[in-house]
Design an enzyme around this catalytic site. Structure first.
Site, PDB file in Angstrom:
ATOM      1  N   ASP A   1       0.812  -1.214   0.000  1.00 54.80           N
ATOM      2  CA  ASP A   1       0.000   0.000   0.000  1.00 54.80           C
ATOM      3  C   ASP A   1       0.849   1.269   0.000  1.00 54.80           C
ATOM      4  O   ASP A   1       2.072   1.214   0.189  1.00 54.80           O
ATOM      5  CB  ASP A   1      -0.956  -0.002   1.211  1.00 54.80           C
ATOM      6  CG  ASP A   1      -0.261  -0.417   2.507  1.00 54.80           C
ATOM      7  OD1 ASP A   1       0.980  -0.304   2.576  1.00 54.80           O
ATOM      8  OD2 ASP A   1      -0.938  -0.850   3.445  1.00 54.80           O
TER       9      ASP A   1
ATOM     10  N   ASP B   1      -7.317  -2.763  14.413  1.00 47.85           N
ATOM     11  CA  ASP B   1      -8.698  -3.007  13.985  1.00 47.85           C
ATOM     12  C   ASP B   1      -8.796  -4.239  13.077  1.00 47.85           C
ATOM     13  O   ASP B   1      -9.840  -4.496  12.489  1.00 47.85           O
ATOM     14  CB  ASP B   1      -9.257  -1.767  13.266  1.00 47.85           C
ATOM     15  CG  ASP B   1      -8.443  -1.380  12.034  1.00 47.85           C
ATOM     16  OD1 ASP B   1      -7.495  -2.110  11.667  1.00 47.85           O
ATOM     17  OD2 ASP B   1      -8.760  -0.346  11.414  1.00 47.85           O
TER      18      ASP B   1
ATOM     19  N   HIS C   1      -7.019  -4.837  10.316  1.00 46.78           N
ATOM     20  CA  HIS C   1      -6.760  -4.653   8.877  1.00 46.78           C
ATOM     21  C   HIS C   1      -5.473  -5.354   8.443  1.00 46.78           C
ATOM     22  O   HIS C   1      -4.563  -5.568   9.240  1.00 46.78           O
ATOM     23  CB  HIS C   1      -6.745  -3.161   8.493  1.00 46.78           C
ATOM     24  CG  HIS C   1      -5.579  -2.365   8.985  1.00 46.78           C
ATOM     25  ND1 HIS C   1      -5.667  -1.039   9.346  1.00 46.78           N
ATOM     26  CD2 HIS C   1      -4.273  -2.691   9.164  1.00 46.78           C
ATOM     27  CE1 HIS C   1      -4.485  -0.594   9.713  1.00 46.78           C
ATOM     28  NE2 HIS C   1      -3.619  -1.578   9.617  1.00 46.78           N
TER      29      HIS C   1
ATOM     30  N   GLU D   1      -9.448  -1.958   5.601  1.00 45.91           N
ATOM     31  CA  GLU D   1     -10.064  -1.674   6.894  1.00 45.91           C
ATOM     32  C   GLU D   1     -11.295  -2.556   7.095  1.00 45.91           C
ATOM     33  O   GLU D   1     -11.793  -3.155   6.130  1.00 45.91           O
ATOM     34  CB  GLU D   1     -10.460  -0.188   6.935  1.00 45.91           C
ATOM     35  CG  GLU D   1      -9.298   0.773   6.736  1.00 45.91           C
ATOM     36  CD  GLU D   1      -8.373   0.883   7.954  1.00 45.91           C
ATOM     37  OE1 GLU D   1      -8.241  -0.094   8.711  1.00 45.91           O
ATOM     38  OE2 GLU D   1      -7.770   1.959   8.137  1.00 45.91           O
TER      39      GLU D   1
HETATM   40  P1  PGA Z   1       2.553  -1.616  12.678  1.00 45.84           P
HETATM   41  O1  PGA Z   1       1.372  -1.537  11.618  1.00 45.84           O
HETATM   42  O2  PGA Z   1       3.471  -2.692  12.224  1.00 45.84           O
HETATM   43  O3  PGA Z   1       3.184  -0.269  12.639  1.00 45.84           O
HETATM   44  O4  PGA Z   1       1.921  -1.928  13.998  1.00 45.84           O
HETATM   45  C1  PGA Z   1       0.740  -2.693  11.181  1.00 45.84           C
HETATM   46  C2  PGA Z   1      -0.452  -2.356  10.335  1.00 45.84           C
HETATM   47  O5  PGA Z   1      -1.147  -1.366  10.636  1.00 45.84           O
HETATM   48  O6  PGA Z   1      -0.718  -3.088   9.379  1.00 45.84           O
END
Ligand code: PGA
Length: 262
Positions: free
Chosen positions: A67, A136, A138, A143
């Site tokens: 992404d 959450d 995702h 999301e």
């Molecule tokens: P993080 O993010 O590794 O910074 O916790 C993971 C994500 O949001 O996919």
């Protein structure tokens, strides 16, 4: 799903780096799906060490990132282009033309998204997709409520994601781009193998829902229960809300025994 629980983040990193290294040694032209965020940084550091000390060769590797934010240029200090260059690409011998990241400033978004999907297919598909997980649930920027069959497209980020990413934007939620281009859940599910990493208690609920909860668009990561080859590598803190910790540890110990007995 194979659930590997390690005592610390450092051990989680070591196990996941070995999985990627072994796959790369077997297939020098590996197609890697990459993730940003804080969790995979240790994995990239470990792979860089393997490159520098053992000559792990990335010259034939192709990568596709999950992404990118919409609305900031690739050279923005907090773009995922900059993140990947800083944390991985600049320190290994991968040709820059082999590295694919969704384009944040693509004007014709739909065309771009279709081309991104076609480029993955033309490369032979993703061999290993590295994934983090949001609080959450995702994966990528898919999301909650994302279609479980979705393809690369633009998504609006949830408040929880904006808050989680604010530290990268001077602690200002308002400064975080509100939308992103992300591979879809269906795109991720097409990868031959998924490697999901999670560390820390803040991810414990998301991991429990994803691994032991029902498969639901409310927790996009839960769809990985349908993926034939997903490995979830987590530390003890991220495993805190799992019900079957003892069983997962037993499965892993037995597998190690089997492998070491040849
Ligand atoms: P993080 O993010 O590794 O910074 O916790 C993971 C994500 O949001 O996919």
């Amino acid at each position: 799903m194979e659930i590997i629980i390690q005592p610390t983040y450092a051990k989680l990193v070591a196990v996941s780096a070995e999985i990627v290294r072994d796959a790369l040694l077997k297939k020098p032209n590996l197609v890697l799906g990459l993730a940003t965020g804080s969790t995979p940084i240790g994995l990239y550091e470990a792979l860089i060490r393997m490159h520098k000390t053992d000559g792990l060769d990335f010259s034939e590797v192709t990568t596709f990132n999950l992404d990118e934010y919409v609305g900031i240029p690739p050279n923005h200090p907090y773009s995922y282009h900059t993140f990947m260059e800083t944390h991985f690409f600049s320190a290994i011998n991968i040709p820059s033309e082999n590295c694919h990241i969704p384009q944040s400033t693509a004007v014709a978004h739909e065309e771009f998204c279709e081309r991104y999907e076609a480029t993955i297919v033309a490369a032979g598909g993703i061999d290993i997709q590295i994934l983090g997980i949001g609080k959450d649930g995702h994966i990528g920027f898919n999301e909650p409520s994302s279609s479980l069959g979705s393809r690369t497209r633009i998504k609006t980020l949830t408040q929880s994601t904006l808050e989680a990413n604010a530290p990268h934007f001077g602690d200002s939620v308002d400064a975080v781009p509100k939308m992103a281009i992300t591979m879809g859940v269906g795109t991720i599910m097409d990868a031959k193998q998924c490697l999901l990493l999670a560390s820390g208690e803040s991810k414990a609920a998301a991991i429990a829902h994803a691994v032991e909860g029902p498969i639901t668009a409310e927790v996009p990561a839960s769809v990985l229960q349908m993926h034939p080859r997903t490995i979830v590598v987590i530390d003890e803190a991220a495993a805190l809300q799992l019900k079957r910790v003892d069983y997962y540890k037993q499965v892993y110990a037995n597998k190690q025994k089997l492998l070491s007995s040849g």
